[in-house]
Design a protein around this motif. Structure first.
Motif, PDB file in Angstrom:
ATOM      1  N   ILE B 413       0.847  -1.201   0.000  1.00  0.00           N
ATOM      2  CA  ILE B 413       0.000   0.000   0.000  1.00  0.00           C
ATOM      3  C   ILE B 413       0.880   1.248   0.000  1.00  0.00           C
ATOM      4  O   ILE B 413       0.658   2.193  -0.750  1.00  0.00           O
ATOM      5  CB  ILE B 413      -0.943   0.015   1.223  1.00  0.00           C
ATOM      6  N   GLY B 417       1.223   4.685  -2.304  1.00  0.00           N
ATOM      7  CA  GLY B 417       0.834   5.961  -1.711  1.00  0.00           C
ATOM      8  C   GLY B 417      -0.671   6.120  -1.675  1.00  0.00           C
ATOM      9  O   GLY B 417      -1.406   5.158  -1.413  1.00  0.00           O
ATOM     10  N   GLY B 418      -1.144   7.330  -1.962  1.00  0.00           N
ATOM     11  CA  GLY B 418      -2.589   7.607  -1.930  1.00  0.00           C
ATOM     12  C   GLY B 418      -3.381   6.651  -2.803  1.00  0.00           C
ATOM     13  O   GLY B 418      -4.489   6.230  -2.435  1.00  0.00           O
ATOM     14  N   TYR B 419      -2.824   6.286  -3.939  1.00  0.00           N
ATOM     15  CA  TYR B 419      -3.527   5.348  -4.820  1.00  0.00           C
ATOM     16  C   TYR B 419      -3.734   4.008  -4.121  1.00  0.00           C
ATOM     17  O   TYR B 419      -4.783   3.384  -4.243  1.00  0.00           O
ATOM     18  CB  TYR B 419      -2.746   5.159  -6.127  1.00  0.00           C
ATOM     19  N   TYR B 421      -4.244   3.454  -1.156  1.00  0.00           N
ATOM     20  CA  TYR B 421      -5.268   3.544  -0.112  1.00  0.00           C
ATOM     21  C   TYR B 421      -6.674   3.526  -0.702  1.00  0.00           C
ATOM     22  O   TYR B 421      -7.652   3.458   0.024  1.00  0.00           O
ATOM     23  CB  TYR B 421      -5.032   4.807   0.722  1.00  0.00           C
ATOM     24  N   THR B 422      -6.775   3.576  -2.039  1.00  0.00           N
ATOM     25  CA  THR B 422      -8.114   3.538  -2.647  1.00  0.00           C
ATOM     26  C   THR B 422      -8.470   2.133  -3.105  1.00  0.00           C
ATOM     27  O   THR B 422      -7.599   1.301  -3.340  1.00  0.00           O
ATOM     28  CB  THR B 422      -8.216   4.452  -3.887  1.00  0.00           C
ATOM     29  N   GLU B 428      -5.019  -2.693  -1.231  1.00  0.00           N
ATOM     30  CA  GLU B 428      -5.704  -2.578   0.070  1.00  0.00           C
ATOM     31  C   GLU B 428      -6.561  -3.822   0.323  1.00  0.00           C
ATOM     32  O   GLU B 428      -6.744  -4.239   1.462  1.00  0.00           O
ATOM     33  CB  GLU B 428      -6.497  -1.279   0.191  1.00  0.00           C
TER      34      GLU B 428
END
Lengths: 591, 591
Positions: B413, B417-419, B421-422, B428
């Motif tokens: 994860i 990065g931010g991706y 977390y989606t 994830e």
């Protein structure tokens, strides 16, 4: 009273561990005493209990939806945020002359902790608003402040931070959003912003975006970034709302956790003009943003601690009630099963959580307390001292809880077993919520590079010396205590190892190699700071013999026996300048 | 070819690291050679790629629903499981005379790994069926086997394990489900079973539940547990399906991960009679269940490794493509950004994942290989040796990957990065899927107690001696290799520390205290076994200089530099018999 926070422990940090009482005696906070602070905490706790906690699961299970170009949220979210705004908490930390409550940062963060622990996803909207308002007040000219600050502090208008773009997450040097002068002092914004928390929502009357963008003549990289205030709805001169400012919601990101906080892709100037206003000087956008970065980063750490605390308290309650198995020396199956809190490994999992989440709380309130000391400093030199300490500790406050309070959340699930793995219990949500905190406001790796590459070196190591001076009284007092002497010795040795590790890193002329294990340094440095704060907690209760104090002592012992040695093991590696990872190629990884 | 598995690496474990070639030369496996095994793996990979992988995200986002008393699933799940069954993989490990493929366990687990890595939630149904069929064949009388085994191996009927009840999860001594003789050799079952994976689904024609229950005259505790075969639909003498057996689905548990596997609360005998058949002897249910426990636990470890591998390979691909930031010595913002795999900390996160998931694969295939050695042993003494080794290593195979490959998923994860977390990216999901593996088939803590409280002591420590003998050739050869000598010394020292720790534990007369840190011992013991397997991998490629071999060497170096020292740090604590956690009371924790 509360299901989700231990007020006695909260007040322990404020009034026993750190001297909030002395702070309240300063003229800046002369409107307050301990009693009024407790009344404010009571009021915050009541709203958190009544409005935030009850809808946390529902908000997670019914995340905001993008329907016909607009966002739909559950009505309970509106109710919660309205209650928060009405109580004036957006303005808790703002000065009275700006319409604020003028509370110390340590009290503001205690208030925040109650809401975050109850419902992090809902709380985010309000913290972002306070953050944007704080930046506005610190950096914008009077006219902008006059027009926008009031409604934000009243919580009628919410705020956001618009930094990232799809191609520019960690690397803000690469943003492409443009701001072109319109000739009247305002700017036309065009471009896309990604990962914007609260970027769209149907709760507030308006949304005030703080946007990083580049002027047409901007130099490349971070030196060419400017900051703009960009309202969702244009604001007339009399403060009333005008036309749409043409910010299009291009989509919502669906996250694994913190689902109740919308996370948006926003397009500026795509269908009609999007007007923005320069905040501060041209090309100074990043510096302006950093005005509030320390606050925001401590806020991320606080969120991580509170996710951890929520899991700890939930699993503790469960472990006292849930009966399963028997003690090794009393296996008679005709006898009742025992509460699982009697099993050694369950105790270990609970004590680990306690050591992390209460160590994390001490860290966060300590940093808040330093912010307050900086605010009331009577000389530039004194303020500079606290500024340096905060520069050193902010990456720790942001990152250490993200790592270890996530581990606490993992253990909370384990205490509940199969039940903990279901969505009928909130512990899996806390774990999902907390996973974000490694990533936003600078990734874990970036904070590692920050502390080892910059912070420990700045001003010739002055920040390290200041931290050592802060730790010294604790070490001296603990050395006089028969029960704590061993811990004091261990902490002293670990600190010497920190200094030796830094020396090894500084002596290398290969900067990439010397920073290759910076993330491990960050974690270890955090462990030593938290170890100190545990020793300070144990000292604070040294003469008390109630269960609360026994628990503090046990957690301190645990931290020194189970955790601090790991930090020392990792520091050995950092000091060795091991380049196993650095020298690896993509081909070797792919195999 | 595959998006989710590295076939070269898979065959490395089978044919380079362990001698599957020699195994195939045994007469039991004389139908196979390397070429036919590779063809089987090709066929499995094709189905996994075509049917399992494409619907994994959809299955997670559209979990099975309980509608009008029945379960609804997405149609792709049916297609995937039908394709698996048609290819005969349920029977992969069964002897030819039972209608099976008679493949060695190490090959069966290689096949399983392809499906698990592609779609763990879908694969679970088939593994449970093979497990139930295996128990049936090992323990039931001929009539039951004759009637039920064939359709299960054909994948027309699926199987389940019904052990837990709401009040009896870890503590099977406390089950309450009753089985009352009906006078015709069959039994009437009544009671509730909780956490039943695959307990209801609309895919297979019938479901064969293997149920733990108590006879009316049963002694209390685990000595009074019997095992019953309980079909969802009664089966006529000619093998055709008869009436409903009155097993009511009381509800589905909604989990954080592995959502595509239904998890059920089942009620037996609530609305009409539920008929079951005794498997094996009365009161021998737990022993019968343990017949297949080693297999099942290695299967859990395999699942954990494959969740980790899926995340590793995904994040590795991403890191090669995603450009972000620049190298420290080339910050010019007008130059293109670099792929993030060039950043030192991204390399560290990828190499950590590699060390855990490839170390985990070696561990799982090694245990499978031992199962095969046990099967073809020519004497009882030889079989007994492998049995003992497996007794010692099974808790490690189940638990080590659950801990460290979950950590790998956490890092996957972080690489995105931010991706990451989606829910637009699968990493994830892998993290959520993997979180279960600490919990089922015996919690992490239970395996800690098993290894330190029982396994290291059994037969006077004979299993430890056998493991030391297995490690000895690796240590001897590595000691002769200039690059590996240091690792051999470190491993030898760590092994001595394991022995000293066990001695310290055994010398205590306080059994509760001596086992209080058993979980830490379990993790450390696993690290030493995996360290050995990394050394063995490095030795295997010692004379090769391609990128694959360089990667193996780097991961071995990483494991010895970054991971093994942590195990030694924790063993110090275990040996000290620290009772900080054990001596804690509930009041002290609550504060």
């Amino acid at each position: 009273m509360s299901m989700f926070v231990n007020r006695r422990d909260l007040e322990f940090y404020l009034f026993d561990l750190f001297d909030t009482q002395a702070l309240l005696e300063h003229e800046r906070y002369s409107d307050y005493d301990r009693e009024t602070v407790e009344a404010i905490l009571d009021s915050a706790e009541q709203i958190a209990n009544d409005k935030f906690y009850p809808c946390a699961d529902k908000l997670d299970a019914n995340e905001p939806l993008f329907v016909d170009g607009a966002v739909k949220v559950i009505p309970e979210l509106n109710d919660a945020l309205e209650a928060y705004a009405e109580a004036g908490f957006v303005a808790a930390g703002f000065p009275a002359d700006a319409g604020g409550m003028q509370l110390p940062s340590v009290v503001c963060n205690a208030v925040s902790s109650l809401f975050t622990c109850a419902n992090q996803a809902a709380s985010n909207y309000m913290f972002l608003t306070a953050g944007a308002a704080s930046m506005l007040r610190a950096c914008a000219d009077d006219a902008l402040v006059e027009k926008y600050l009031g409604p934000m502090l009243e919580g009628r208008w919410f705020g956001t931070m618009c930094l990232s773009e799809t191609q520019a997450g960690s690397s803000l040097a690469d943003i492409r959003t443009q701001a072109v002068p319109r000739g009247d002092g305002s700017y036309a914004l065009s471009g896309s912003k990604m990962w914007i928390s609260g970027g769209e929502q149907p709760v507030s009357e308006n949304i005030i975006h703080m946007v990083l963008a580049k002027l047409p003549d901007a130099p490349p990289g971070v030196r060419g970034i400017s900051l703009f205030l960009v309202p969702k709805v244009r604001v007339n001169d009399d403060g009333s709302l005008g036309e749409s400012n043409n910010i299009a919601l291009a989509g919502l990101n669906h996250k694994m956790g913190q689902r109740g906080t919308t996370n948006c892709l926003l397009n500026f100037g795509e269908n009609g003009e999007t007007v923005g206003y320069l905040v501060g000087q041209e090309h100074q956008g990043l510096a302006n943003m950093f005005h509030m970065m320390n606050d925001a980063r401590i806020g991320v750490g606080l969120g991580a601690v509170m996710s951890g605390l929520a899991g700890y308290l939930y699993s503790l309650d469960y472990a006292k009630e849930r009966r399963q198995g028997r003690k090794a020396d009393a296996k008679d199956p005709t006898k009742p099963q025992v509460p699982i809190i009697e099993h050694a490994d369950v105790k270990r999992m609970l004590l680990t959580q306690k050591a992390f989440v209460e160590g994390g709380q001490a860290l966060i309130y300590y940093c808040s307390y330093l912010l307050d000391q900086q605010s009331i400093a009577t000389s530039e030199a004194e303020a500079g001292k606290y500024h340096l300490l905060l520069e050193l500790l902010t990456p720790v406050a942001k990152s250490w809880p993200s790592e270890y309070c996530l581990e606490a959340n993992k253990l909370a699930i384990q205490v509940l077993g199969g039940y903990g793995y279901t969505r009928d219990y909130p512990v899996e949500r806390f774990y999902r919520d907390n996973r974000l905190n490694h990533i936003h406001e600078g990734t874990h790796a970036i904070h590692g590079l920050d502390i080892l590459g910059r912070k420990v070196r700045m001003a010739n190591g002055a920040a390290l010396q200041l931290l050592a001076a802060e730790m010294a009284p604790t070490l001296a007092a603990a050395s006089e205590d028969a029960h704590l002497q061993g811990h004091a010795d261990a902490l002293q040795a670990a600190w010497q190892q920190i200094l030796a590790t830094i020396e090894a890193v500084l002596s290398s002329d290969d900067s990439e190699r010397s920073l290759a294990n910076a993330t491990l340094f960050l974690n270890s440095f955090g462990h030593i700071v938290v170890g100190w704060l545990w020793l300070k907690q144990a000292l604070t209760v040294a003469d008390r013999d109630d269960a609360f104090s026994e628990g503090k002592r046990a957690a301190c012992r645990f931290f020194f026996a189970y955790e601090l040695p790991k930090a020392c093991t990792d520091l050995d590696l950092v000091a060795s300048l091991d380049d196993t990872c650095l020298s690896l190629t993509a081909e070797q990884l792919a195999g």
